[in-house]
Scaffold this active site. Structure first.
Site, PDB file in Angstrom:
ATOM      1  N   TYR A  54      40.788  54.400  63.540  1.00 30.53           N
ATOM      2  CA  TYR A  54      40.559  54.929  62.191  1.00 30.53           C
ATOM      3  C   TYR A  54      40.140  56.387  62.300  1.00 30.53           C
ATOM      4  CZ  TYR A  54      40.961  51.747  58.266  1.00 30.53           C
ATOM      5  OH  TYR A  54      41.462  50.997  57.247  1.00 30.53           O
ATOM      6  N   GLU A  56      39.747  58.600  59.166  1.00 32.18           N
ATOM      7  CA  GLU A  56      39.720  59.184  57.804  1.00 32.18           C
ATOM      8  C   GLU A  56      39.106  60.576  57.852  1.00 32.18           C
ATOM      9  OE1 GLU A  56      37.860  56.566  55.013  1.00 32.18           O
ATOM     10  OE2 GLU A  56      39.393  55.023  55.293  1.00 32.18           O
ATOM     11  N   ASP A 200      61.643  69.464  47.865  1.00 34.21           N
ATOM     12  CA  ASP A 200      61.571  68.252  48.695  1.00 34.21           C
ATOM     13  C   ASP A 200      62.776  68.295  49.626  1.00 34.21           C
ATOM     14  OD1 ASP A 200      61.857  65.743  49.785  1.00 34.21           O
ATOM     15  OD2 ASP A 200      61.397  64.664  47.937  1.00 34.21           O
ATOM     16  N   THR A 226      60.183  64.161  54.460  1.00 36.94           N
ATOM     17  CA  THR A 226      59.948  63.040  55.368  1.00 36.94           C
ATOM     18  C   THR A 226      60.191  63.577  56.770  1.00 36.94           C
ATOM     19  OG1 THR A 226      62.246  62.357  55.130  1.00 36.94           O
ATOM     20  CG2 THR A 226      60.631  61.236  53.749  1.00 36.94           C
ATOM     21  N   LYS A 229      64.421  61.751  58.913  1.00 35.09           N
ATOM     22  CA  LYS A 229      65.853  61.845  58.598  1.00 35.09           C
ATOM     23  C   LYS A 229      66.497  62.827  59.587  1.00 35.09           C
ATOM     24  CE  LYS A 229      65.273  60.354  53.821  1.00 35.09           C
ATOM     25  NZ  LYS A 229      63.885  60.531  53.329  1.00 35.09           N
ATOM     26  N   ARG A 235      58.948  57.486  60.987  1.00 33.32           N
ATOM     27  CA  ARG A 235      58.955  57.298  59.544  1.00 33.32           C
ATOM     28  C   ARG A 235      57.641  57.832  58.952  1.00 33.32           C
ATOM     29  NH1 ARG A 235      62.456  54.709  56.554  1.00 33.32           N
ATOM     30  NH2 ARG A 235      63.744  54.657  58.417  1.00 33.32           N
TER      31      ARG A 235
HETATM   32  N1  DSN Z   1      65.762  56.382  50.394  1.00 37.79           N
HETATM   33  C1  DSN Z   1      66.056  57.661  50.986  1.00 37.79           C
HETATM   34  C2  DSN Z   1      67.515  57.897  51.102  1.00 37.79           C
HETATM   35  O1  DSN Z   1      68.197  57.005  51.557  1.00 37.79           O
HETATM   36  O2  DSN Z   1      67.992  58.973  50.786  1.00 37.79           O
HETATM   37  C3  DSN Z   1      65.396  58.768  50.307  1.00 37.79           C
HETATM   38  O3  DSN Z   1      64.017  58.574  50.373  1.00 37.79           O
END
Ligand code: DSN
Length: 415
Positions: A54, A56, A200, A226, A229, A235
């Site tokens: 933990y 925090e 984003d 994120t 990707k 993730r």
């Molecule tokens: N769900 C994702 C996508 O497949 O583009 C975006 O967060």
């Protein structure tokens, strides 16, 4: 040793499912534009003993003892992210992209404020204002879309909407937009109407980091992403912002919307950022784009239409209507999966079909590029997709192509 034997000793059922998934990933061509195959180092860090802790708070200001290594790893992740994106401040704690976005909204908007963002049906994201998402529930959402003629952003129309609705926040970024986004042009509009700009970049973060897509960091107040990707990390999510906004962003992430950070994931983010700082990462990102163009051209030369006529990034949207009017995205996704080609059905702009059916298919190249596939493989994959669609999901055709896919997968092992 068989895969997952360490787990098998205590839990045979889970070990079996993990082994099945490993086999599935090895034996399929992954074309979901938001997925990737991470390195063994990222995987190992994400599954490390940091999961036990933990922490925090933030480095130097934790609510638990024993956080020295947590501080070091989070500082390392932050420093690497800052170097990678040349940003003034970064928060690496968001558990996901949606969490990252939510922290920005809670920090700088009041309930009822107006957000101007891309329509989900035109390639946006649910965390950008979908009716039953927290954004749609708390804020007044006005959407821009793409132009019917060009299927790209019409900046004059977006400026008109901004002037009419005077949003407090303009959101850029998309989950299904195959073209370059001119972030600076959006900032200009935001400044004209006194709005903040949040970009984003979840889908294109790797391209941005590699300098292969215009960079919103110098022009937007907030940049969220994120990390799993095109960036090819674990993730999770992350927020970049100007130093002036740092304090508020940090306090909205913790304790605003999250408790303990996932330190094992932050360790894996540090590894991924380290990988992204290497020169080989730029080559990888360039190949993603080259592969996307090759896949797109392959489909087009088989008579398949793609939205906006091509791609500038890692993904394309197939419009099934002209070449295969009776085939839905849902059917296409299903037939392709039977041949071990994994895709997702997707709405295309001005789609007449429902989101559960769709007239489109979204295809992306980050994962297959990680495996080392190049233009010849793209040509072959495009031919397979076309053949399956044209056969109307014929079982013999699918069976034959599945054999070819398995052979191709053998030649390109997972990392
Ligand atoms: N769900 C994702 C996508 O497949 O583009 C975006 O967060």
């Amino acid at each position: 040793m068989r895969p997952f034997d360490e787990i098998r000793e205590s839990d045979a059922a889970v070990a079996e499912i993990l082994a099945e998934e490993q086999l599935r990933q090895q034996n399929t061509i992954e074309l979901i534009a938001s997925e990737n195959h991470v390195s063994c180092a990222v995987l190992r860090a994400a599954g490390s003993i940091f999961t036990n802790k933990y922490a925090e708070g933030y480095p130097g200001r934790r609510y638990y003892g024993g956080c020295a290594n947590m501080d070091t790893i989070e500082d390392l992740a932050r420093e690497r992210a800052k170097k990678l994106f040349k940003c003034e401040h970064v928060n690496v704690q968001p558990h996901s992209g949606s969490q990252a976005n939510t922290a920005v909204y809670l920090g700088f908007l009041q309930p009822g404020d107006t957000i101007l963002s891309l329509d989900l049906a035109h390639g946006g994201h649910l965390s950008h204002g979908m009716k039953i998402n927290i954004t749609g529930l708390l804020y007044n959402i006005v959407h821009y879309g793409v132009s019917k003629e060009t299927e790209t952003f019409d900046m004059a129309e977006i400026r008109r909407l901004a002037k009419e609705h005077k949003p407090k926040l303009i959101i850029t970024g998309a989950s299904a937009y195959p073209r370059t986004i001119d972030f600076a042009a959006f900032t200009e509009i935001a400044q004209e109407v006194g709005a903040l700009h949040m970009a984003d970049i979840a889908h294109i973060a790797g391209l941005v980091a590699a300098g292969l897509h215009p960079d919103p960091v110098p022009v937007a107040e907030f940049v969220t992403t994120t990390t799993h990707k095109t960036l090819r990390g674990p993730r999770g999510g992350m927020i970049m912002c100007k130093a002036d906004y740092a304090k508020k962003i940090d306090s909205r992430v913790f304790p605003g919307i999250q408790g303990g950070p996932l330190m094992h994931v932050i360790a894996a983010k540090a590894v991924a950022f380290g990988e992204a700082l290497k020169p080989s990462f730029k080559k990888y990102q360039q190949q993603i784009i080259t592969n996307a163009k090759a896949l797109c051209e392959g489909l087009q030369s088989a008579g398949i239409r793609t939205v906006s006529g091509g791609t500038d990034n890692h993904l394309m949207l197939v419009d099934l209507r002209p070449s295969h009017p009776n085939v839905t995205g849902k059917a296409a996704e299903n037939w392709l999966e039977q041949a071990n080609i994994i895709t997702n059905k997707n709405m295309i702009p001005f789609d007449e079909r429902k989101p559960v059916e769709t007239s489109g298919l979204r295809l992306g190249t980050p994962a297959i590029t990680t495996r080392g596939m190049k233009e010849p493989e793209m040509k072959q994959i495009a031919a397979w997709i076309s053949e399956i669609l044209t056969s109307n999901g014929d079982a013999d055709v699918i069976g034959r192509i599945r054999g070819g896919v398995l052979e191709m997968c053998q030649q390109f092992p997972l990392p």
